[in-house]
Design an enzyme around this catalytic site. Structure first.
Site, mmCIF file in Angstrom:
data_model
loop_
_atom_site.group_PDB
_atom_site.id
_atom_site.type_symbol
_atom_site.label_atom_id
_atom_site.label_comp_id
_atom_site.label_asym_id
_atom_site.label_seq_id
_atom_site.Cartn_x
_atom_site.Cartn_y
_atom_site.Cartn_z
ATOM 1 N N TRP A 84 0.899 -1.155 0.000
ATOM 2 C CA TRP A 84 0.000 0.000 0.000
ATOM 3 C C TRP A 84 0.936 1.202 0.000
ATOM 4 C CZ3 TRP A 84 -1.694 3.876 3.641
ATOM 5 C CH2 TRP A 84 -2.972 4.390 3.397
ATOM 6 N N GLU A 498 -21.875 6.829 14.089
ATOM 7 C CA GLU A 498 -21.531 5.564 13.436
ATOM 8 C C GLU A 498 -22.220 5.446 12.069
ATOM 9 O OE1 GLU A 498 -19.321 3.524 13.783
ATOM 10 O OE2 GLU A 498 -19.945 1.639 12.893
#
Ligand code: M6R
Length: 625
Positions: A84, A498
């Site tokens: 990555w 959330e």
């Protein structure tokens, strides 16, 4: 985020290396590569053969690497990596493993070598030629330099060179290396970036994430900082950097292969949302004492006495785990009577937190490897606080570094967007509320009510999940919204955060979560007929307050998608759309209200056509700062 796997054993390493990399794909990556030792003819001699390193790399998916490896015979010793990009763009050249000038060693690395520029300068002056832009490549050249200094005879063996190299590195690393000079060992080292050994029969495995080992081994050993592992085909030795042998605890890996598969669901995220009745029940299993309105938490027995004397709780965590911590704050204060604060771990570590022996610091983490949360607990330990963990991954760094803790037992969570870990964390926080509350003033009657209701939650969750088709239709209706607002109050304010986080992560939709009462202090300016506000408003102690907030939005032409208690027909008439959840205790309502939010985000992302299990720019476990 980068992933490492390695294999040393009787089979061709290729099988596990490719399979292991695939199991790590969920972490996010842009290129992949393998390196292995192979026997090749020595130049100028047909008879004698010497080991050499062969590396194969591919930009993009592991499947591309697998294609390049078709028909390639791979020996029983190899390492592999998914990269990555941090230093240097995604390219084959920058993909790991990295090899030195003479082809003596191959190295895979997770983390960041902070002093790589200084090291590179010195190495270049000594004649080393760099092929990539990565920080990792310095490790390969340093090893070469130690083993076979330019213009001099070979100085030291692989293991000694490895230790000497590690001592020159500054930063974070999980490193695995192989060398042609010593084909009987594979070496690994860890500093602030996880590595776990898998013990097979006549074969050894290594990975940066235990989920890569699921299905291949049952016994694992986690490396700690400043440890190196000398891995052989049939065993391993763990040592300190000063070559002292360390006895390590071998843990049993409970997870089996099936839990890490889609099992007929379109994505891991959907599977994990639907797993929740079971994962929640697993978190409670053997821990609830119904007739005493109490919880038994074996992981806390060693600190039980000290827990009785604590007078303050500080919860540290990140992302979704931070949101579950916020629910925990309401629970602990209301039912255990303990003043509680919740801190984002990334901020906590840079403050001068005031902690003492009467403070319990609770780290909440699915992975148990989040760098910020780890740094926060280290700070808390130094200041003398009692440090506890609510962790999912058994044996992970946070689990090992806390004084005591409770595992979530949610099974592997593969999707980057956390779902079942959240509800399992809430299960543990509820149990902890009973445990701490009954030690203090929580009545037997109330304790029993909470315990009884906790047992009902899986059944209620099923009722919410049964509405998935309706939620899918609503997601379709609202999928093109430019912006989403989430509101909730008290126990469901964390759910507003959330819900907004979920839709941001996987549907790349701008979204904000607020306590309903905060609307009039600014966010109400966003309301017009193009905005849908998702309001979490079960029939609880703040229901009327939420209704007033809803009226204010409707009066300004805004649309309301309400999460309401079953049977609330009055609300259903007012809201634009409604999703019902079963009635339960107010403190447990977030467990049910979060499910429609997860499903809504999921289906909006499906409508928008995104790669749900591998959202852009995100990593499953954030092991760097
Ligand atoms: O493994 P942890 O629970 O410590 O991870 C914390 C966050 O990185 C994590 O919850 C993240 O926010 C998720 N992608 C949320 O879906």
């Amino acid at each position: 985020m980068c992933g490492i796997v390695g294999y040393f054993g009787k089979r061709p390493a290729k099988d596990f290396l490719i399979e292991g990399l695939k199991r790590l794909e969920y972490r996010g990556y842009d290129s992949a590569g393998v390196a292995f030792l192979e026997k090749g003819a020595q130049r100028g001699s047909k008879a004698s053969k010497r080991w050499k390193i062969k590396a194969i790399k591919a930009l993009g998916k592991v499947a591309a690497l697998q294609m390049k490896m078709e028909g390639v015979f791979v020996s029983g010793i190899g390492i592999a990596h998914t990269r990555w990009a941090t230093h240097g763009k995604p390219s084959e050249r920058n993909a790991h493993p990295h090899i030195d000038c003479k082809g003596l060693v191959a190295v895979v690395h997770n983390g960041i070598i902070e002093n790589h520029r200084e090291l590179k300068e010195v190495l270049e002056k000594r004649g080393h030629k760099f092929r990539s832009e990565t920080d990792t490549e310095v490790i390969a050249h340093l090893l070469e330099e130690e083993m076979s200094p330019s213009g001099e005879k070979r100085k030291v063996g692989f293991e000694e060179a490895f230790v000497k190299t590690l001592k020159q590195l500054r930063g974070a690393y999980g490193i695995v290396a192989i060398a042609t000079e010593d084909p009987e060992i594979m070496l690994a080292a860890r500093f602030s970036s996880p590595l776990v050994l898998g013990i097979g029969s006549g074969e050894m495995f290594i990975a940066s994430d235990v989920s890569a080992l699921v299905g291949d081994v049952k016994r694992v050993v986690y490396l700690d900082d400043d440890e190196i592992a000398v891995i052989r085909r049939d065993g391993y030795v763990v040592k300190t950097l000063s070559s002292r042998k360390r006895e390590k605890e071998e843990l049993t890996l409970e997870w089996d292969k099936t839990v890490a598969e889609h099992s007929g669901y379109a994505h891991f995220m959907l599977k994990e949302i639907f797993d929740q009745p079971k994962s929640f029940a697993d978190a409670l299993r053997g821990r609830l004492i119904l007739e005493e309105g109490m919880a038994q938490l074996g992981g806390l027995s060693a600190v039980e006495k000290r827990l009785r004397s604590i007078n303050r709780i500080v919860i540290v965590s990140c992302g979704t785990s931070y949101h579950s911590g916020l629910v925990g704050e309401y629970m602990f204060e209301e039912y255990a009577g303990i003043p509680t604060e919740v801190e984002m771990a990334s901020e906590f570590r840079y403050r001068k937190p005031l902690l003492d022996r009467k403070t319990a610091v609770i780290a909440i983490s699915q992975s148990g490897e989040t760098a910020d949360t780890l740094a926060a607990i280290r700070e808390a330990k130094e200041k003398g606080a009692l440090v506890l963990g609510i962790v999912n991954v058994v044996g992970s760094t946070i689990a090992r570094e806390t004084d005591a803790g409770v595992y979530c037992h949610a099974g592997p969570e593969i999707s980057v967007a956390s779902t079942k870990a959240f509800t399992s964390q809430l299960a543990i926080l509820s149990l902890l509320t009973l445990y701490l509350g009954r030690q203090r003033g929580l009545s037997l009657v109330m304790g029993k009510r909470i315990a009884k209701e906790l047992e009902q939650i899986p059944k209620y969750m099923e009722r919410v999940l049964a509405q998935a088709k309706d939620i899918k239709k609503l997601a379709k209706k609202y999928a093109k919204q430019a912006h989403y607002l989430y509101l909730g109050r008290k126990y469901n304010f964390p759910n507003a955060l959330e819900g907004a986080l979920k839709i941001k992560e996987i549907a790349y939709a701008p979204a904000q979560g607020y306590p309903t009462g905060e609307m009039k202090h600014g966010p109400i300016a966003l309301i017009d007929s193009s905005v849908v506000t998702v309001m979490i408003m079960p029939k609880d102690s703040v229901y009327e307050k939420n209704v007033s907030g809803m009226e204010e939005i409707l009066a300004r032409g805004g649309k309301i998608l309400a999460i309401a208690t079953e049977g609330d027909t009055a609300l259903a008439k007012k809201a634009t759309d409604v999703i019902f959840i079963p009635k339960t205790l107010e403190m447990l309502s977030p467990l049910l209200a979060v499910i429609p939010l997860q499903l809504f985000a999921y289906y909006v992302a499906v409508e928008r056509g995104y790669d749900i299990d591998k959202p852009r720019n995100l990593a499953k476990s954030v092991t760097v700062e």
